[in-house]
Structure formats: C-alpha cells, structure tokens
Design an enzyme around this catalytic site. Structure first.
Site, short mmCIF file in Angstrom:
data_model
loop_
_atom_site.label_atom_id
_atom_site.label_comp_id
_atom_site.label_asym_id
_atom_site.label_seq_id
_atom_site.Cartn_x
_atom_site.Cartn_y
_atom_site.Cartn_z
CG ASP A 8 -2.13 8.20 -13.39
OD1 ASP A 8 -2.67 7.74 -12.38
OD2 ASP A 8 -2.76 8.73 -14.34
CG ASP B 196 -1.97 1.09 1.13
OD1 ASP B 196 -1.62 2.27 1.29
OD2 ASP B 196 -3.15 0.77 0.86
CG ASN C 80 -3.65 10.84 -7.06
OD1 ASN C 80 -2.83 11.01 -7.96
ND2 ASN C 80 -4.29 9.69 -6.89
CD GLU D 170 -4.13 3.97 -2.33
OE1 GLU D 170 -4.52 4.30 -1.19
OE2 GLU D 170 -4.83 4.08 -3.35
#
Length: 383
Positions: free
Chosen positions: A271, A254, A262, A297
């Site tokens: 990304d 994770d 983000n 993620e």
C-alpha cells in the site's frame, strides 16, 4: 400607508429569531458544520438586539441604545465568523466581538453617546466592515465550485452596501434634533433590508452547506480510497470528455512484480508503494493531467494536448523517478513501472485508445519491464 417602526422591528426580530432556530436545528443534524452554529447564534443574537431597538422609549436608553446596538454589531461579527468557519479558517471570535466592545467603550464618551450622527456612522461602518469581510472570504473560496457561492457573496455584499450608503446619506441628511429615531424613514428601510437579509441568508447559507456535503459525496464516490486519485469509472468519464474536447495521450502504468512485494513484505508495504507512486506521479504531471487507478497495481493517466514526443518524455521521467523511490522501512527494496502510451487521434474512440495503450503496456512488460512502449512502435514490432 404608514407602518409603525416599532412593529416593523418586532416583525424583523421575530423573523430573525425563526431563522436562527432553523440554523441551529440544521446544525444539530450536521454537527460537523460549525458554521451553522455561528450563523444560528448570530441570528438569535440579532433578534435580541432588534427587540431592544424596538423598545426604544419603553426601556432605559442605556439598554435600547448602548446594549441593543452592541448586540446587533456582535451578530454581524458572528456572521463573519460563520463564513470563516465555513471556509475552514479560524473564526476569530475576538475580532467578531471587537465592534461591539468598541461601541460599548464609545458610549461612555458623552460626545459620542449624545450624537445620533456619530452613533449611526460608527454602527454603519462596523456593519459594513463585517459584511464586506464576509463577502471577501466567500469570494476567496470560489475555487470550490458551489452553485450558491456567488449568491451568498451577493447577499452579503448588498447588505454591506446598504450600510455603506447610509454613511454619506447621514452626512447629507442628518437626523433632525429632537426627532424620535424610530420615526426616521431609515428605520423602515433598515427593517425591510434586515428582513430580506435574514430570509435570503437562510436559503443561501444552508444551500452552501448542502452543496458542499453533496460535493464531498460525489468526490468520495469517484475517488480511490487508498491513493486518493480517481477510481476507474471516474477516470474513464473524465478522460473520455478530455479526449473528445482536447485530444492528447493515454498512459497506462503497471507496477512491476507488485504481487511479489505484497507476498514478501506484506500489504502495508504494498500500500505504501501504491500511495508513493500516486504522490510522485501527481507532483510531476502537468496541470490538467488526469490520473486514475484502474485496479490493483494498474494506473492510467491522460495528458491533454500533448505531442507524442512530450508524452514519451513525461513517461520516461516518471519511470526514472519511480525507480528511485525508497521505502524507509525497506531501504533495499527496489521498485519499477512499465508504461504503455497511445496517442489520441481523430475517429478513435476511448475504448480503442485504451486497447492500444494496453497493447503497448503488454509489449513493455514482456520486453523486460521497467520500460516505456508506444502503441505505434509496438504494433510495428508485432508486424
């Protein structure tokens, strides 16, 4: 029962012409498969050459001998080019026509043109080389597992073997002087072999193209579009099969504070971090390891046949390397990953293994992030 050699050649030419038309029709439906165009052109050219050979004695020898045989050799060269195109290589059309050009040059040498033995030897050798080279190219691509690949290699190899056998046979039993070449039993054999090759190549080559298209669709359906690793469903199926067969360890990843990355830097940066993590992980994992994206993620990796100590060492190495990942546009951005490990054991199902690894990941996240937790240790601490 006797069969007219000229008639056999015409039948062979007609069949080859039909196969070439089918190849081109298939190419029109799948224009990205250039190999179909090469194979279609090869069969159409071969049909013209066979028709020229059948008209021996009715048209000038310069055409029925010099031009017709050159066209047939060019057809074999185009088949080889089609195989190279199918394997993603440069078709090398120049080399594909070299055999025909050398034939034309030799026909201007009287000693060669007047000797049917020399003509047979050269034509057979050139056809053998083209078929053999095509067989080698097909075999080299066997890492791409296609059901018809071995069949295609066998069809090409056997056809080349026929021409190879013809070379010593010509030495042992050369054609009698003055005998009409079409009256030779080799002509009837050649017609039947060519007929079988045309039909067999049509089935096998088209099957190869179809199987590759289906394989690409399967890969696309099981691959995460952004990162290129397995999606959740494909990973679960592959990992479960590997766990039953070999055992191993499951690692859950994770990416820490990914939502903040983000929100602050935008999805493009997020990304890039995801892609970078997958590229780094894939490069560091051992052969046979399975990597997949579970969503967002979150990622998972199954390491077959590894001990707990080796699984922990792999996880620590991945965690340490990812912490050093740099985004060129944002040199100050720091990333990290939390990892949970669960060792596969007899009698433990895959879903249970996932739950144990997820519990370990939860422990790593709540223990300060950027760390590795093992399922058994996490359970002991919870107790």
């Amino acid at each position: 029962m006797q069969l007219d050699p000229a008639t056999l050649l015409i039948v062979s030419a007609a069949t080859t012409l039909l196969v070439g038309a089918l190849f081109l029709a298939s190419w029109r439906q799948a224009p990205e498969s250039r190999s179909l165009a090469f194979w279609g052109a090869a069969h159409l050219v071969g049909a013209v050459g066979s028709a020229g050979l059948a008209l021996r004695g009715q048209i000038p020898d310069l055409i029925s001998i010099g031009v017709a045989n050159a066209i047939v050799l060019a057809a074999y060269g185009l088949i080889w080019s089609g195989v190279r195109s199918f394997e993603g290589l440069n078709p090398r059309v120049g080399w594909a026509t070299a055999g025909a050009l050398v034939w034309c040059a030799l026909c201007f040498v009287p000693a060669f043109y007047d000797s049917i033995v020399l003509r047979i030897l050269y034509a057979s050798a050139a056809a053998t080389l083209y078929c053999g080279a095509a067989t080698v190219e097909i075999w080299r691509g066997r890492d791409e597992r296609l059901a018809s690949r071995i069949t295609a290699a066998a069809v090409l190899g056997l056809h080349g073997l026929f021409y190879l056998v013809r070379i010593p046979s010509t030495f042992l039993a050369p054609p009698r002087p003055g005998l009409n070449p079409l009256a030779s039993p080799w002509v009837a054999i050649l017609c039947f072999v060519t007929l079988l090759f045309s039909i067999a190549s049509a089935f096998t080559f088209m099957a190869l193209v179809k199987e590759r298209a289906e394989r690409k669709q399967r890969i696309a359906a099981s691959t995460d579009a952004l990162t290129g690793v397995r999606n959740r469903r494909a990973f679960a199926e592959a990992a479960q099969a590997a766990m039953i067969k070999q055992g191993g360890a499951l690692l859950l990843f994770d990416l820490d504070r990914f939502k903040a990355v983000n929100d602050v830097h935008g999805h493009a940066v997020g990304d890039a971090v995801l892609v970078g993590f997958c590229a780094m992980t894939a490069s560091l994992l051992p052969r046979g390891a399975l990597l997949g994206r579970l969503g967002g993620e979150e990622f998972a990796c199954f390491l077959p046949e590894v001990s707990p100590a080796e699984a922990l060492a792999r996880a620590e190495g991945l965690r340490h390397t990812f912490a050093q990942l740099l985004v060129p546009e944002l040199p100050d951005l720091r990333v990290s990953v939390s990892i949970g490990i669960a060792q596969a054991r007899d009698g433990v199902g895959f879903e249970t293994l996932m739950l144990r690894a997820d519990a370990a990941l939860y422990t790593a996240k709540h223990g300060g992030r950027d760390r590795v937790a093992v399922a058994d240790m996490a359970a002991a601490r919870a107790a």
